[in-house]
Motif scaffolding. Structure first.
Motif, PDB file in Angstrom:
ATOM      1  N   TYR A  96      41.673 -14.584  22.779  1.00 51.51           N
ATOM      2  CA  TYR A  96      40.169 -13.625  22.892  1.00 51.51           C
ATOM      3  C   TYR A  96      40.421 -12.099  22.645  1.00 51.51           C
ATOM      4  O   TYR A  96      41.582 -11.683  22.828  1.00 51.51           O
ATOM      5  CB  TYR A  96      40.105 -13.781  24.478  1.00 51.51           C
ATOM      6  N   ARG A  98      39.142  -8.326  23.509  1.00 47.27           N
ATOM      7  CA  ARG A  98      38.432  -7.487  24.455  1.00 47.27           C
ATOM      8  C   ARG A  98      37.429  -6.671  23.781  1.00 47.27           C
ATOM      9  O   ARG A  98      38.059  -6.076  22.846  1.00 47.27           O
ATOM     10  CB  ARG A  98      39.173  -6.618  25.627  1.00 47.27           C
ATOM     11  N   HIS A 263      34.223 -12.634  30.825  1.00 49.16           N
ATOM     12  CA  HIS A 263      34.936 -11.334  31.371  1.00 49.16           C
ATOM     13  C   HIS A 263      36.291 -11.497  31.256  1.00 49.16           C
ATOM     14  O   HIS A 263      36.861 -12.648  31.863  1.00 49.16           O
ATOM     15  CB  HIS A 263      34.211 -10.828  32.630  1.00 49.16           C
ATOM     16  N   LYS A 264      37.102 -10.438  31.108  1.00 53.85           N
ATOM     17  CA  LYS A 264      38.521 -10.429  31.179  1.00 53.85           C
ATOM     18  C   LYS A 264      38.898  -9.147  31.441  1.00 53.85           C
ATOM     19  O   LYS A 264      38.812  -8.104  30.428  1.00 53.85           O
ATOM     20  CB  LYS A 264      39.196 -11.288  29.879  1.00 53.85           C
ATOM     21  N   GLY A 265      39.687  -8.797  32.533  1.00 56.01           N
ATOM     22  CA  GLY A 265      40.216  -7.624  33.021  1.00 56.01           C
ATOM     23  C   GLY A 265      39.189  -6.464  32.753  1.00 56.01           C
ATOM     24  O   GLY A 265      39.433  -5.297  32.504  1.00 56.01           O
ATOM     25  N   ALA A 269      34.692 -10.076  26.818  1.00 54.35           N
ATOM     26  CA  ALA A 269      35.629 -10.680  25.893  1.00 54.35           C
ATOM     27  C   ALA A 269      35.210 -11.680  25.049  1.00 54.35           C
ATOM     28  O   ALA A 269      34.166 -12.240  25.410  1.00 54.35           O
ATOM     29  CB  ALA A 269      36.987 -11.224  26.788  1.00 54.35           C
ATOM     30  N   LYS A 276      37.987 -19.523  27.731  1.00 54.60           N
ATOM     31  CA  LYS A 276      38.191 -19.383  29.148  1.00 54.60           C
ATOM     32  C   LYS A 276      38.698 -20.338  29.934  1.00 54.60           C
ATOM     33  O   LYS A 276      39.374 -20.336  30.917  1.00 54.60           O
ATOM     34  CB  LYS A 276      36.670 -18.943  29.737  1.00 54.60           C
ATOM     35  N   HIS A 279      42.383 -19.682  29.380  1.00 53.37           N
ATOM     36  CA  HIS A 279      43.123 -18.613  29.997  1.00 53.37           C
ATOM     37  C   HIS A 279      42.561 -18.266  31.323  1.00 53.37           C
ATOM     38  O   HIS A 279      43.016 -17.239  31.730  1.00 53.37           O
ATOM     39  CB  HIS A 279      42.597 -17.208  29.170  1.00 53.37           C
ATOM     40  N   GLY A 280      41.637 -18.962  31.863  1.00 48.98           N
ATOM     41  CA  GLY A 280      41.144 -18.794  33.254  1.00 48.98           C
ATOM     42  C   GLY A 280      41.728 -19.515  34.247  1.00 48.98           C
ATOM     43  O   GLY A 280      42.786 -20.169  34.373  1.00 48.98           O
TER      44      GLY A 280
END
Length: 491
Positions: A96, A98, A263-265, A269, A276, A279-280
């Motif tokens: 992904y 950002r 949403h990431k960090g 993203a 997701k 990586h989630g």
């Protein structure tokens, strides 16, 4: 990013084989793009609304056996390609990027939710007091066409829009502000996600088995009841009710996990659909089970309209007695279809764990791999409802311009005719059918890539043996989905 897994091929692999496999996948993409021209036909067609039984007749004239075989072959070749691609090539497909800082304030979401609740209240009122024709009343057209068909597809394709427009968060926030706090009762942990799962199945049962799910007054009462129960649950138990007991929100939250945006960090993203899930945070048993139930319910939604199903019930498909005659059969079939699908998936997963000698309990493997079927469910959702959306979205536009069926023209559309001319020629129906078939195949290809990437992350050895039974399960789902699209329907 969708083709990154196909581009990174080391020299020790046969590039000609990879190019041939890639050509099959690209042909599916081109088919969908070609099918997109139908949207232009919809916008430019003119004429009065016609019954589109000709669509089914033209589909029967198409070489659907060849199309089905090609679709299944494309998915099978994807499996073969995954066996020769290096690990980095597969996992990098779901990387992904950002984009920008996520700076939305909570009050903005509460405001949009309040606006959504106001619109829903108006629709319920129009459903009770407006025209009785489901094709003229805005409530059934909004619920079943714009939301159930259109919004669900957009949610699964792009990401979590439901958090902005759900009709509960804003009213709950406002009521808590007015009373000075929440009731604060703890949601019983022993209930898990079962309330939400049962409410989702009840919703699907209402869609498939109720005698008149599109009757405006009947639908208005059901929508008002569901909204009231969910609102009361959130007032008493807090946000956990929406995450564990609201079947609608649970379904849409799962679809949001396969969307391209997330949403990431603290930033927005973007990645290939399904990133997701890789990586989630790993889903629990309840959401994992619901993922399979979404797929099983979608498959049965197509199955219960076929001649095969009606013949199984002992009914003449050309003399269908009406939905009231098959209510319990439909509900029973929905349950049985979901049980069979879950059992087949669990059996394939168990066999894969045994063949791959994976040191992972079956229930943990179920939570890891079950959500990878969501792209399949999304692809079939698009394919199954595509033609219905093309027609009913036009009725929705007309109803928005004249919500009380009094000859008004609030949107300035002038003389507006709902067109179904794109069902009247074999060429346009072929494009429609290929677009639907492309949606099914692409959903399966993404699901296979995602399942393989998850397997690579969960276990580093014997990945091919671990994935083989699940891959066979997905290939069969491809055949079943395409067969359902091509089968004659009784109602």
């Amino acid at each position: 990013m969708i083709f990154r897994a196909f581009i990174i091929v080391p020299s020790q692999y046969d590039p000609r084989m990879c190019c041939q496999i890639l050509s099959f996948i690209l042909s599916v993409i081109r088919t969908v793009a070609k099918g997109g021209r139908v949207l232009g036909v919809v916008a430019l067609s003119a004429g009065s609304a016609l019954a589109h039984t000709s669509e089914g007749g033209f589909v029967l004239l198409l070489p659907t056996d060849l199309y089905i075989g090609s679709g299944v072959l494309a998915v099978a070749l994807t499996v073969a390609m995954l066996l020769i691609l290096p690990e980095r090539a597969v996992t990098s497909s779901f990387c992904y990027k950002r984009l920008w800082q996520s700076g939305a304030k909570p009050w903005i979401r509460n405001a949009t939710s309040l606006l959504s609740a106001i619109c829903l209240a108006w629709l319920i009122y129009v459903g009770l007091e407006g025209p009785r024709d489901p094709l003229a009343n805005p409530l059934p057209l909004t619920i079943w066409t714009l939301w159930w068909i259109g919004f669900v597809a957009i949610q699964g394709l792009f990401g979590d829009l439901w958090r902005w427009v759900n009709p509960w968060s804003g009213p709950v926030w406002l009521c808590r502000w007015l009373i000075g706090g929440s009731i604060g009762v703890r949601y019983p942990s022993w209930l898990g996600h079962w309330v939400g799962i049962l409410s989702f199945l009840a919703l699907v049962g209402f869609v498939l088995a109720d005698v008149a799910p599109s009757d405006p007054a009947r639908l208005a009462r059901v929508v008002a009841l569901y909204w009231g129960l969910t609102f009361a649950g959130m007032m008493v138990f807090g946000p956990r009710w929406r995450l564990r007991a609201d079947g609608v929100s649970m379904m849409l939250t799962l679809y949001a996990r396969v969307g391209m945006f997330g949403h990431k960090g603290g930033r927005i993203a973007f990645g290939l659909n399904g990133w997701k899930l890789l990586h989630g945070r790993r889903l629990g048993f309840g959401p994992a089970l619901l993922s399979l139930l979404i797929l099983g319910s979608g498959i049965f939604d197509g199955l219960n309209e076929t001649f095969w199903w009606l013949d199984l019930l002992g009914l003449n498909p050309l003399e269908f007695p009406g939905r009231s005659a098959v209510v319990w059969q439909t509900l029973g079939g929905l349950v049985v279809a979901n049980v069979i699908l879950v059992c087949c998936f669990v059996g394939a997963l168990w066999l894969g764990v045994k063949l791959g000698r994976v040191d992972m309990p079956l229930h943990q493997a179920f939570c890891v791999f079950a959500p990878t079927v969501l792209p399949i469910a999304l692809g079939y959702h698009f394919a199954h409802y595509f033609t219905s959306f093309l027609v009913q979205s036009q009725y929705a536009l007309a109803a928005a311009s004249d919500p009380w069926a009094r000859g008004q023209d609030l949107l300035g559309l002038g003389t507006f005719y709902v067109s179904t001319g794109f069902f009247n020629t074999q060429e346009s129906v072929r494009l429609l059918w290929l677009c639907q078939a492309g949606g099914v195949v692409i959903g399966h290809v993404v699901a296979l890539l995602l399942a393989h990437a998850v397997a690579l992350r969960a276990t580093r050895t014997r990945v091919a043996l671990t994935q083989a039974p699940v891959a066979i399960f997905m290939i069969y789902c491809t055949f079943l989905g395409l067969w359902l699209l091509a089968s004659p329907r009784g109602f």
